[in-house]
Design a protein around this motif. Structure first.
Motif, PDB file in Angstrom:
ATOM      1  N   UNK A  69       2.213 -23.525 -27.179  1.00  0.00           N
ATOM      2  CA  UNK A  69       1.929 -22.097 -27.141  1.00  0.00           C
ATOM      3  C   UNK A  69       0.629 -21.842 -26.386  1.00  0.00           C
ATOM      4  N   UNK A  70       0.423 -20.608 -25.983  1.00  0.00           N
ATOM      5  CA  UNK A  70      -0.802 -20.237 -25.285  1.00  0.00           C
ATOM      6  C   UNK A  70      -1.462 -19.067 -26.002  1.00  0.00           C
ATOM      7  N   UNK A  71      -2.731 -18.903 -25.765  1.00  0.00           N
ATOM      8  CA  UNK A  71      -3.423 -17.668 -26.158  1.00  0.00           C
ATOM      9  C   UNK A  71      -3.812 -16.955 -24.885  1.00  0.00           C
ATOM     10  N   UNK A  72      -3.344 -15.721 -24.761  1.00  0.00           N
ATOM     11  CA  UNK A  72      -3.558 -14.966 -23.539  1.00  0.00           C
ATOM     12  C   UNK A  72      -5.031 -14.627 -23.333  1.00  0.00           C
ATOM     13  N   UNK A  73      -5.414 -14.512 -22.081  1.00  0.00           N
ATOM     14  CA  UNK A  73      -6.805 -14.207 -21.738  1.00  0.00           C
ATOM     15  C   UNK A  73      -7.229 -12.861 -22.331  1.00  0.00           C
ATOM     16  N   UNK A  74      -8.476 -12.793 -22.744  1.00  0.00           N
ATOM     17  CA  UNK A  74      -9.008 -11.552 -23.293  1.00  0.00           C
ATOM     18  C   UNK A  74      -9.184 -10.478 -22.228  1.00  0.00           C
ATOM     19  N   UNK A  75      -9.110 -10.868 -20.960  1.00  0.00           N
ATOM     20  CA  UNK A  75      -9.318  -9.906 -19.876  1.00  0.00           C
ATOM     21  C   UNK A  75      -8.030  -9.229 -19.411  1.00  0.00           C
ATOM     22  N   UNK A  76      -6.882  -9.648 -19.942  1.00  0.00           N
ATOM     23  CA  UNK A  76      -5.620  -9.044 -19.535  1.00  0.00           C
ATOM     24  C   UNK A  76      -5.512  -7.612 -20.056  1.00  0.00           C
ATOM     25  N   UNK A 107       1.115 -20.303 -15.246  1.00  0.00           N
ATOM     26  CA  UNK A 107       0.191 -20.008 -16.333  1.00  0.00           C
ATOM     27  C   UNK A 107      -0.551 -21.233 -16.849  1.00  0.00           C
ATOM     28  N   UNK A 108       0.159 -22.351 -17.001  1.00  0.00           N
ATOM     29  CA  UNK A 108      -0.475 -23.520 -17.625  1.00  0.00           C
ATOM     30  C   UNK A 108      -0.333 -24.792 -16.799  1.00  0.00           C
ATOM     31  N   UNK A 142       3.821 -36.891 -21.794  1.00  0.00           N
ATOM     32  CA  UNK A 142       2.792 -37.292 -20.834  1.00  0.00           C
ATOM     33  C   UNK A 142       2.467 -36.138 -19.887  1.00  0.00           C
ATOM     34  N   UNK A 143       2.204 -34.976 -20.461  1.00  0.00           N
ATOM     35  CA  UNK A 143       1.971 -33.796 -19.642  1.00  0.00           C
ATOM     36  C   UNK A 143       0.474 -33.571 -19.439  1.00  0.00           C
ATOM     37  N   UNK A 144       0.145 -33.066 -18.273  1.00  0.00           N
ATOM     38  CA  UNK A 144      -1.220 -32.680 -17.944  1.00  0.00           C
ATOM     39  C   UNK A 144      -1.193 -31.192 -17.627  1.00  0.00           C
ATOM     40  N   UNK A 145      -1.932 -30.401 -18.390  1.00  0.00           N
ATOM     41  CA  UNK A 145      -1.868 -28.953 -18.259  1.00  0.00           C
ATOM     42  C   UNK A 145      -3.184 -28.398 -17.739  1.00  0.00           C
ATOM     43  N   UNK A 146      -3.092 -27.370 -16.931  1.00  0.00           N
ATOM     44  CA  UNK A 146      -4.268 -26.690 -16.398  1.00  0.00           C
ATOM     45  C   UNK A 146      -4.059 -25.190 -16.552  1.00  0.00           C
ATOM     46  N   UNK A 147      -4.719 -24.564 -17.521  1.00  0.00           N
ATOM     47  CA  UNK A 147      -4.498 -23.135 -17.722  1.00  0.00           C
ATOM     48  C   UNK A 147      -5.058 -22.301 -16.576  1.00  0.00           C
ATOM     49  N   UNK A 148      -4.327 -21.265 -16.212  1.00  0.00           N
ATOM     50  CA  UNK A 148      -4.805 -20.286 -15.246  1.00  0.00           C
ATOM     51  C   UNK A 148      -5.788 -19.373 -15.970  1.00  0.00           C
ATOM     52  N   UNK A 149      -7.074 -19.413 -15.658  1.00  0.00           N
ATOM     53  CA  UNK A 149      -8.068 -18.663 -16.439  1.00  0.00           C
ATOM     54  C   UNK A 149      -7.863 -17.150 -16.384  1.00  0.00           C
ATOM     55  N   UNK A 153      -6.275 -18.220 -22.055  1.00  0.00           N
ATOM     56  CA  UNK A 153      -7.565 -18.625 -22.601  1.00  0.00           C
ATOM     57  C   UNK A 153      -7.488 -19.973 -23.305  1.00  0.00           C
ATOM     58  N   UNK A 154      -6.300 -20.321 -23.831  1.00  0.00           N
ATOM     59  CA  UNK A 154      -6.188 -21.560 -24.600  1.00  0.00           C
ATOM     60  C   UNK A 154      -4.736 -22.012 -24.608  1.00  0.00           C
TER      61      UNK A 154
END
Length: 215
Positions: A69-76, A107-108, A142-149, A153-154
């Motif tokens: 799951x993700x937590x959406x950015x506070x700036x959206x 997104x991630x 074996x996943x590597x994730x990079x969130x889109x800032x 947010x998480x």
């Protein structure tokens, strides 16, 4: 089947309980924000629901399945700070599975080669006019994730067994500016609150898999 079963057994069993990718269910078959709020009215003039899709990523950990799951950015501008599945509206000519994989990459940074899509869960109609198709996929660990800032947010995982336990669902409410009281399902996992449409889609998946409606 118990949520504590092996990931291999759960993969086959869950897949058997999902709709095929070519399934076209009418909007009346969907779950929705209106289920717990029958007094809510569909916005005037809303005749066509906008199609959207989310990826329900089930990570196959050695210790058991978990849900990404993700937590959406506070700036959206909308739904800022809320817990959500990766997803968004469909582009023209795009299918729900295509949109779910694309949004997860954007997104991630989830590499679609790590995802094995197995079927569709129950569509969900939001009070904001979207018809969301949950696309279920199993994800290699074996996943590597990079969130889109700009969007996320998480990123966190919640045990599948926790989300498939009806004892962990609460029925909460908040009072809207117009005075109406809106009810929704919510679950607390560590420092994250899973609620609203995301909790509604998880509830629908629970009912689909285990065949018991929650009070």
């Amino acid at each position: 089947m118990s949520p504590a079963a092996s990931p291999e057994d759960l993969r086959e069993w869950i897949s058997q309980h999902l709709d095929p990718f070519d399934s076209e269910l009418p909007a009346t078959a969907a779950r929705s924000d209106f289920d717990l709020n029958p007094e809510m009215r569909v916005p005037e003039g809303e005749t066509v629901l906008r199609p959207a899709a989310v990826l329900v990523p089930l990570v196959e950990r050695p210790e058991g399945l978990s849900v990404l799951l993700t937590r959406r950015s506070d700036s959206l501008r909308s739904h800022s700070g809320q817990v959500a599945f990766p997803g968004g509206r469909l582009d023209p000519g795009e299918t729900a599975p295509q949109a779910a994989l694309r949004e997860a990459e954007e997104e991630i940074g989830l590499d679609r080669s790590k995802v094995s899509l197995v079927g569709l869960s129950t569509p969900y109609r939001t009070g904001t006019g979207f018809l969301v198709t949950p696309v279920v996929g199993f994800v290699r660990p074996d996943l590597v994730l990079t969130p889109n800032p700009d969007e996320v947010a998480d990123i966190f995982e919640t045990p599948f067994g926790f989300l498939m336990d009806p004892a962990n669902y609460e029925r909460r409410f908040y009072d809207m500016p117009d005075g109406q009281r809106r009810h929704f399902y919510a679950m607390s996992w560590e420092n994250q609150l899973i609620w609203g449409a995301t909790a509604g889609m998880l509830r629908a998946l629970y009912d689909r898999l285990y065949g018991a409606a929650m009070a």
